[in-house]
Design a protein around this motif. Structure first.
Motif, short mmCIF file in Angstrom:
data_model
loop_
_atom_site.label_atom_id
_atom_site.label_comp_id
_atom_site.label_asym_id
_atom_site.label_seq_id
_atom_site.Cartn_x
_atom_site.Cartn_y
_atom_site.Cartn_z
N SER A 27 0.76 -1.05 0.10
CA SER A 27 0.27 -0.29 0.23
C SER A 27 0.40 1.09 -0.40
O SER A 27 0.56 2.73 -0.66
CB SER A 27 -1.12 -0.16 1.65
OG SER A 27 0.11 -0.07 2.80
N VAL A 28 2.03 1.06 0.42
CA VAL A 28 3.28 2.69 0.53
C VAL A 28 3.89 2.56 -0.65
O VAL A 28 4.46 3.37 -0.97
CB VAL A 28 3.62 2.43 1.42
CG1 VAL A 28 3.05 2.05 3.49
CG2 VAL A 28 5.12 1.26 1.63
N LEU A 29 3.27 1.72 -2.03
CA LEU A 29 4.50 1.55 -2.99
C LEU A 29 3.56 2.70 -4.00
O LEU A 29 2.89 3.13 -3.61
CB LEU A 29 4.30 0.27 -3.50
CG LEU A 29 4.97 -1.41 -3.44
CD1 LEU A 29 5.11 -2.33 -3.72
CD2 LEU A 29 7.00 -0.77 -2.59
N ARG A 30 4.62 3.10 -4.80
CA ARG A 30 4.61 3.99 -5.98
C ARG A 30 3.71 3.49 -6.45
O ARG A 30 3.46 2.49 -6.91
CB ARG A 30 5.67 4.69 -6.43
CG ARG A 30 7.09 5.91 -5.66
CD ARG A 30 8.07 6.21 -6.31
NE ARG A 30 8.89 4.67 -6.45
CZ ARG A 30 9.48 4.53 -5.82
NH1 ARG A 30 10.08 5.62 -4.92
NH2 ARG A 30 10.78 3.32 -6.23
N PHE A 31 2.49 4.79 -7.16
CA PHE A 31 1.85 3.35 -8.75
C PHE A 31 2.68 2.92 -9.27
O PHE A 31 1.92 1.51 -9.81
CB PHE A 31 0.99 4.96 -8.99
CG PHE A 31 0.16 4.34 -9.71
CD1 PHE A 31 -1.66 3.46 -9.30
CD2 PHE A 31 -0.33 4.56 -11.41
CE1 PHE A 31 -2.08 3.36 -10.76
CE2 PHE A 31 -1.19 3.99 -12.37
CZ PHE A 31 -2.06 3.07 -11.61
N SER A 32 3.71 3.46 -9.90
CA SER A 32 4.45 3.24 -10.90
C SER A 32 4.86 1.10 -10.18
O SER A 32 4.98 0.54 -11.32
CB SER A 32 5.30 3.60 -11.50
OG SER A 32 6.58 3.52 -10.19
N ASP A 33 5.11 1.50 -9.18
CA ASP A 33 5.38 0.36 -8.46
C ASP A 33 4.78 -1.26 -8.27
O ASP A 33 4.85 -2.19 -8.50
CB ASP A 33 6.85 0.30 -7.90
CG ASP A 33 8.14 1.19 -7.47
OD1 ASP A 33 8.13 0.65 -8.24
OD2 ASP A 33 8.16 1.51 -6.57
#
Length: 316
Positions: free
Chosen positions: A110-116
């Motif tokens: 949930s804390v990842l960047r959207f691209s990741d």
């Protein structure tokens, strides 16, 4: 000195300290492949930077439990590892532990960047791991989770366990540790029925429950018991000569039978093994015995001969 490399190591040590209640300097030295003196200097540098580290050399280090900073963003490679990790854990963990891991991983994603997040989702669809039959105990899906809970809470477990002879036995145990080897999960535990530490296999549990009884034994770390078991084993050296045309098919299983090394001999390969169970080895050897020769020991030849005689008798 590589300043960037040292900065990364200092940062890594900080997060490692944050992830564990106590960290030994030797563990850090092994992890970062540096000397103990370097770790002592790194710890001192962190202290001088205002990070409250308690402990001392020879004992261990820890952060004050009230000291926390917000975690850093995951790198792209770290984020991608989540996709593979979840697939692996679905294979190696039983249903309940797998569910706990998946829930924890969702929170981390949930804390990842959207691209990741997009990259992880794409990778997950391209990784498939087939679960092996009998690798886990599907009839008792919470077995592994309960073993872990027992060790944390120091509470005894009551087992209904199927022995090698398929006899059902009830016993109370105090779990030492859990490990995976070959095709199975194993665990060592003090058995109140046998009054000693015994080895058990996860897939042979018929029923399991956590009791309110506390541990009564002073148990050593898992690795010490495993080292003692290894020392107590009678190790036998085995040499076999296998035709090259068949030798390549042995690569998948030979490590389970104590493979040490191989040497090419013309159109054959001489393989060296260290085993503690000649009976087990003999039955495996029979699968390719028409293309192989036993060089040593003589006892292995007798074992193979005995198994073959039994097979021929049954065929009659």
């Amino acid at each position: 000195m590589d300043i960037t490399k040292r900065f990364d190591r200092l940062l890594g040590i900080y997060f490692y300290l944050q992830s564990k209640p106590l960290v030994k300097a030797q563990d850090l030295a092994d992890k970062y492949e540096v000397s103990l003196r370097t770790i002592y200097r790194d710890i001192k540098s962190l202290e001088q930077a205002g990070i409250p580290i308690s402990g001392e050399a020879g004992y261990g280090y820890s952060l004050m439990n009230t000291y926390k900073i917000q975690p850093m963003n995951f790198t792209e490679q770290e984020a991608l590892s989540f996709g593979v990790a979840e697939k692996l854990m679905q294979h190696y963990l039983d249903k309940e532990m797998g569910t706990h891991f998946s829930n924890a991983l969702v929170k981390m994603k949930s804390v990842l960047r959207f691209s990741d997040k997009e990259n992880v989702a794409d990778l997950e669809s391209k990784v498939l791991i087939n679960k092996q039959k009998n690798f886990l105990n599907e009839n008792v899906p919470a077995a592994l989770a309960m073993l872990f809970e027992s060790m944390v809470k120091k509470k005894q477990i009551h087992l209904t366990y199927k022995s090698v002879e398929s006899n059902l036995q009830e016993r109370n145990i105090e779990v030492v540790g859990v490990y995976q080897e070959g095709q199975f999960w194993y665990f060592l535990a003090y058995c109140h029925l046998r009054k000693e530490v015994r080895q058990f296999r996860l897939d042979r549990i018929e029923h399991i429950r956590l009791t309110d009884l506390r541990y009564t034994q002073s148990l050593k770390p898992l690795h010490e018991y495993l080292e003692e078991q290894k020392k107590a084993e009678v190790i036998i050296s085995v040499r076999i000569l296998v035709k090259k045309s068949i030798a390549r098919y042995l690569h998948w299983e030979r490590q389970y039978y104590g493979f040490v090394r191989e040497v090419e001999k013309g159109d054959s390969v001489e393989m060296h093994f260290q085993t503690s169970n000649l009976e087990h080895f003999a039955r495996w050897f029979l699968m390719f015995s028409d293309e192989s020769i036993i060089l040593e020991p003589e006892e292995l030849k007798l074992k193979v001969k005995s198994v073959l005689e039994g097979a021929l008798k049954n065929l009659k």
